[in-house]
Design a protein around this motif. Structure first.
Motif, PDB file in Angstrom:
ATOM      1  N   LEU A 129     -23.693  53.650  -8.816  1.00 47.70           N
ATOM      2  CA  LEU A 129     -24.955  54.032  -8.194  1.00 47.70           C
ATOM      3  C   LEU A 129     -25.769  52.766  -7.955  1.00 47.70           C
ATOM      4  O   LEU A 129     -25.932  51.943  -8.855  1.00 47.70           O
ATOM      5  CB  LEU A 129     -25.735  55.003  -9.086  1.00 47.70           C
ATOM      6  CG  LEU A 129     -25.031  56.313  -9.452  1.00 47.70           C
ATOM      7  CD1 LEU A 129     -25.888  57.126 -10.417  1.00 47.70           C
ATOM      8  CD2 LEU A 129     -24.715  57.132  -8.211  1.00 47.70           C
ATOM      9  N   TRP A 130     -26.313  52.629  -6.722  1.00 43.65           N
ATOM     10  CA  TRP A 130     -27.042  51.423  -6.344  1.00 43.65           C
ATOM     11  C   TRP A 130     -28.424  51.804  -5.817  1.00 43.65           C
ATOM     12  O   TRP A 130     -28.556  52.625  -4.918  1.00 43.65           O
ATOM     13  CB  TRP A 130     -26.283  50.648  -5.268  1.00 43.65           C
ATOM     14  CG  TRP A 130     -24.900  50.234  -5.675  1.00 43.65           C
ATOM     15  CD1 TRP A 130     -23.743  50.942  -5.500  1.00 43.65           C
ATOM     16  CD2 TRP A 130     -24.541  49.029  -6.350  1.00 43.65           C
ATOM     17  NE1 TRP A 130     -22.680  50.258  -6.007  1.00 43.65           N
ATOM     18  CE2 TRP A 130     -23.138  49.067  -6.536  1.00 43.65           C
ATOM     19  CE3 TRP A 130     -25.253  47.923  -6.805  1.00 43.65           C
ATOM     20  CZ2 TRP A 130     -22.444  48.037  -7.159  1.00 43.65           C
ATOM     21  CZ3 TRP A 130     -24.559  46.897  -7.422  1.00 43.65           C
ATOM     22  CH2 TRP A 130     -23.169  46.957  -7.599  1.00 43.65           C
ATOM     23  N   GLN A 131     -29.445  51.172  -6.371  1.00 44.83           N
ATOM     24  CA  GLN A 131     -30.803  51.429  -5.913  1.00 44.83           C
ATOM     25  C   GLN A 131     -31.084  50.636  -4.642  1.00 44.83           C
ATOM     26  O   GLN A 131     -30.774  49.441  -4.564  1.00 44.83           O
ATOM     27  CB  GLN A 131     -31.814  51.045  -7.002  1.00 44.83           C
ATOM     28  CG  GLN A 131     -31.777  51.965  -8.190  1.00 44.83           C
ATOM     29  CD  GLN A 131     -32.610  51.454  -9.352  1.00 44.83           C
ATOM     30  OE1 GLN A 131     -32.849  50.263  -9.457  1.00 44.83           O
ATOM     31  NE2 GLN A 131     -33.040  52.337 -10.223  1.00 44.83           N
ATOM     32  N   LEU A 132     -31.669  51.306  -3.666  1.00 39.91           N
ATOM     33  CA  LEU A 132     -32.038  50.660  -2.405  1.00 39.91           C
ATOM     34  C   LEU A 132     -33.550  50.434  -2.389  1.00 39.91           C
ATOM     35  O   LEU A 132     -34.307  51.227  -2.952  1.00 39.91           O
ATOM     36  CB  LEU A 132     -31.616  51.530  -1.223  1.00 39.91           C
ATOM     37  CG  LEU A 132     -30.104  51.772  -1.101  1.00 39.91           C
ATOM     38  CD1 LEU A 132     -29.819  52.721   0.059  1.00 39.91           C
ATOM     39  CD2 LEU A 132     -29.345  50.468  -0.927  1.00 39.91           C
ATOM     40  N   PRO A 133     -34.014  49.357  -1.740  1.00 43.05           N
ATOM     41  CA  PRO A 133     -35.459  49.067  -1.700  1.00 43.05           C
ATOM     42  C   PRO A 133     -36.232  50.188  -1.015  1.00 43.05           C
ATOM     43  O   PRO A 133     -36.008  50.479   0.159  1.00 43.05           O
ATOM     44  CB  PRO A 133     -35.541  47.758  -0.900  1.00 43.05           C
ATOM     45  CG  PRO A 133     -34.163  47.176  -0.955  1.00 43.05           C
ATOM     46  CD  PRO A 133     -33.226  48.336  -1.039  1.00 43.05           C
ATOM     47  N   ALA A 134     -37.139  50.810  -1.746  1.00 44.09           N
ATOM     48  CA  ALA A 134     -37.864  51.966  -1.219  1.00 44.09           C
ATOM     49  C   ALA A 134     -38.718  51.592  -0.007  1.00 44.09           C
ATOM     50  O   ALA A 134     -38.873  52.388   0.921  1.00 44.09           O
ATOM     51  CB  ALA A 134     -38.738  52.575  -2.315  1.00 44.09           C
ATOM     52  N   LYS A 135     -39.257  50.368   0.011  1.00 41.29           N
ATOM     53  CA  LYS A 135     -40.131  49.954   1.107  1.00 41.29           C
ATOM     54  C   LYS A 135     -39.368  49.705   2.399  1.00 41.29           C
ATOM     55  O   LYS A 135     -39.964  49.653   3.469  1.00 41.29           O
ATOM     56  CB  LYS A 135     -40.894  48.680   0.713  1.00 41.29           C
ATOM     57  CG  LYS A 135     -41.870  48.868  -0.439  1.00 41.29           C
ATOM     58  CD  LYS A 135     -42.530  47.563  -0.828  1.00 41.29           C
ATOM     59  CE  LYS A 135     -43.438  47.051   0.281  1.00 41.29           C
ATOM     60  NZ  LYS A 135     -44.159  45.826  -0.142  1.00 41.29           N
ATOM     61  N   GLU A 136     -38.055  49.552   2.305  1.00 46.30           N
ATOM     62  CA  GLU A 136     -37.248  49.230   3.486  1.00 46.30           C
ATOM     63  C   GLU A 136     -36.449  50.419   3.999  1.00 46.30           C
ATOM     64  O   GLU A 136     -35.602  50.268   4.870  1.00 46.30           O
ATOM     65  CB  GLU A 136     -36.296  48.065   3.151  1.00 46.30           C
ATOM     66  CG  GLU A 136     -37.024  46.809   2.697  1.00 46.30           C
ATOM     67  CD  GLU A 136     -36.070  45.714   2.230  1.00 46.30           C
ATOM     68  OE1 GLU A 136     -34.850  45.856   2.482  1.00 46.30           O
ATOM     69  OE2 GLU A 136     -36.517  44.732   1.627  1.00 46.30           O
ATOM     70  N   MET A 137     -36.718  51.604   3.455  1.00 48.31           N
ATOM     71  CA  MET A 137     -35.953  52.786   3.830  1.00 48.31           C
ATOM     72  C   MET A 137     -36.741  53.682   4.784  1.00 48.31           C
ATOM     73  O   MET A 137     -37.965  53.752   4.722  1.00 48.31           O
ATOM     74  CB  MET A 137     -35.577  53.583   2.585  1.00 48.31           C
ATOM     75  CG  MET A 137     -34.633  52.870   1.636  1.00 48.31           C
ATOM     76  SD  MET A 137     -32.991  52.597   2.316  1.00 48.31           S
ATOM     77  CE  MET A 137     -32.406  54.282   2.495  1.00 48.31           C
ATOM     78  N   GLU A 138     -36.003  54.346   5.666  1.00 42.89           N
ATOM     79  CA  GLU A 138     -36.578  55.326   6.585  1.00 42.89           C
ATOM     80  C   GLU A 138     -35.710  56.577   6.580  1.00 42.89           C
ATOM     81  O   GLU A 138     -34.495  56.502   6.354  1.00 42.89           O
ATOM     82  CB  GLU A 138     -36.655  54.779   8.013  1.00 42.89           C
ATOM     83  CG  GLU A 138     -37.578  53.596   8.198  1.00 42.89           C
ATOM     84  CD  GLU A 138     -37.527  53.084   9.624  1.00 42.89           C
ATOM     85  OE1 GLU A 138     -38.510  53.318  10.376  1.00 42.89           O
ATOM     86  OE2 GLU A 138     -36.517  52.454  10.006  1.00 42.89           O
TER      87      GLU A 138
END
Length: 419
Positions: A129-138
């Motif tokens: 499981l990999w966390q993605l940057p919340a500010k860069e997601m759409e």
């Protein structure tokens, strides 16, 4: 795709970055008294406490795989691979406790948290499981109905370092969103809703900071002088006078030129009800997160029974909705459809929240054991002890009988009595 994500986490230059360099890149992490508005929201102590308490609570919760059946009810299923993924090491870089605490922190602060599910190409089983940057997601949705409804939603990650975009199907992303959402697709962060409230508290902390820096000289001083002084000279006079009340001196004496007069414009904190208003603001902000007063160290109306009821209310009204949203998202994305149909569920073991003292625990477990509620091995499991042979049998009072057999002991024939 997974190589891109791993590269994002594993950059060689990160080993050389310290806290000082991080502060230079991202700016001050604390409260900037020179400009309160641009200071980080989590520099406000109540907001920080709420984020810390909820994220740490999520970080300590263990996950279990359970199956709901007609005969056995809720049964714990042992799945070592899934247990390692959720409770030990979601990916090679972070532990499970750090992972889930960070996930909840992103969800609270940004309104959404996104996790990419890396699957084994051969088995299709979740691998990491990999966390993605919340500010860069759409979140993109096919509102025109061009595509099939099952593939009408996908996630877009725009890597700000390379300006490249990556798309993910909805089945590849675990999306945890705040409960405050109008469309159910994207969460709204509390900090945006309560921006004025948070800024008010930051200004209050900034005021106290300046108050103590000035040697608790919080009043304003009006200086009367004869004639007219140029603007530049005025600023120079103000700067010189302020230097005497700053932290560099005791502030007891402030010299002024001959013929000048100084008069204090006094406003006491008590008269302004500063601390009362500050307390009300703190309770309101904590209430928006579902945090109880004893968590933010407000024990003004606290007692043992009151604190216990606050903890129970925190679990029922704050944590249960939180756990339910996590469990539903995890079950629907990490378990196969056939497992879900057969009653498999991923659940949070909430028992860790209700740790008892040794005496109470002994009384409760003894009551369960002697009243057919738990077997010996189940009790030993609660005590972190290994199983024993023939420990799966239920024990209890021999006089206890089922409802259907109640009164049968009185229906004895005469022949049976003579025997």
């Amino acid at each position: 795709m997974i190589n891109k994500i791993k590269k994002f986490f594993n950059k060689g230059s990160r080993n050389d970055i310290g806290l000082t360099d991080l502060a230079k890149i991202s700016g001050s992490m604390g409260l900037d008294t020179s400009d309160i508005e641009i200071s980080a929201d989590y520099a406000e102590i109540i907001y920080f406490t709420c984020l810390k308490h909820l994220s740490e609570t999520m970080g300590k919760m263990p996950w279990e795989k359970r199956q709901i059946t007609e005969k056995k009810g809720r049964e714990k299923i042992l799945d070592n691979k899934l247990d390692f993924l959720l409770n030990i090491r979601p990916n090679p870089y972070v532990t499970a406790s750090q992972f889930w605490a960070t996930t909840e922190l992103n969800k609270l602060h940004y309104g959404n948290a996104y996790i990419y599910i890396e699957t084994d190409k051969k088995t299709g089983y979740p691998k990491a499981l990999w966390q993605l940057p919340a500010k860069e997601m759409e979140v993109w949705i096919d509102n025109a109905g061009i595509l099939d409804s099952n593939i009408g939603l996908w996630y877009i990650w725009t890597d700000v370092r390379t300006s490249k975009r990556y798309s993910f199907a909805k089945e590849e992303i675990l999306h945890f969103k705040s409960q405050f959402t109008f469309d159910g697709l994207v969460g709204i962060p509390i900090k945006e809703i309560l921006k004025t409230q948070i800024n008010t508290n930051k200004h209050a902390e900034g005021f106290l900071n300046k108050f103590y820096k000035s040697g608790m000289f919080g009043s304003k001083v009006a200086v009367f002088y004869p004639g007219v002084v140029e603007k530049a000279k005025e600023m120079e006079v103000v700067k010189n006078l302020e230097s005497f009340s700053s932290k560099t001196t005791s502030g007891k004496f402030i010299p002024i030129p001959l013929g000048w007069q100084a008069q204090m414009l006094d406003m006491k904190l008590v008269d302004a009800q500063f601390f009362e208003n500050n307390k009300i603001s703190a309770l309101q902000l904590a209430g928006a997160f579902g945090i109880k007063p004893n968590v933010i160290n407000d024990y003004s109306k606290s007692s043992y029974s009151n604190s216990e009821s606050q903890q129970l209310d925190f679990y029922v009204n704050t944590l249960q909705p939180l756990f339910k949203s996590y469990e539903q998202e995890m079950t629907s994305k990490l378990l196969r459809y056939d497992e879900q149909i057969n009653g498999m569920r991923l659940c949070i073991n909430e028992k860790v929240l209700f740790k008892m003292d040794s005496k109470t625990q002994s009384e409760v477990l003894t009551s369960y054991l002697t009243n057919f509620a738990m077997s010996v091995n189940e009790v030993r499991e609660e005590l972190d002890l290994p199983y024993i042979d023939e420990g799966d049998k239920l024990l209890g009072n021999g006089n206890a009988i089922t409802l259907e057999k109640a009164g049968e002991q009185y229906n004895i024939s005469v022949k049976e009595v003579k025997k």
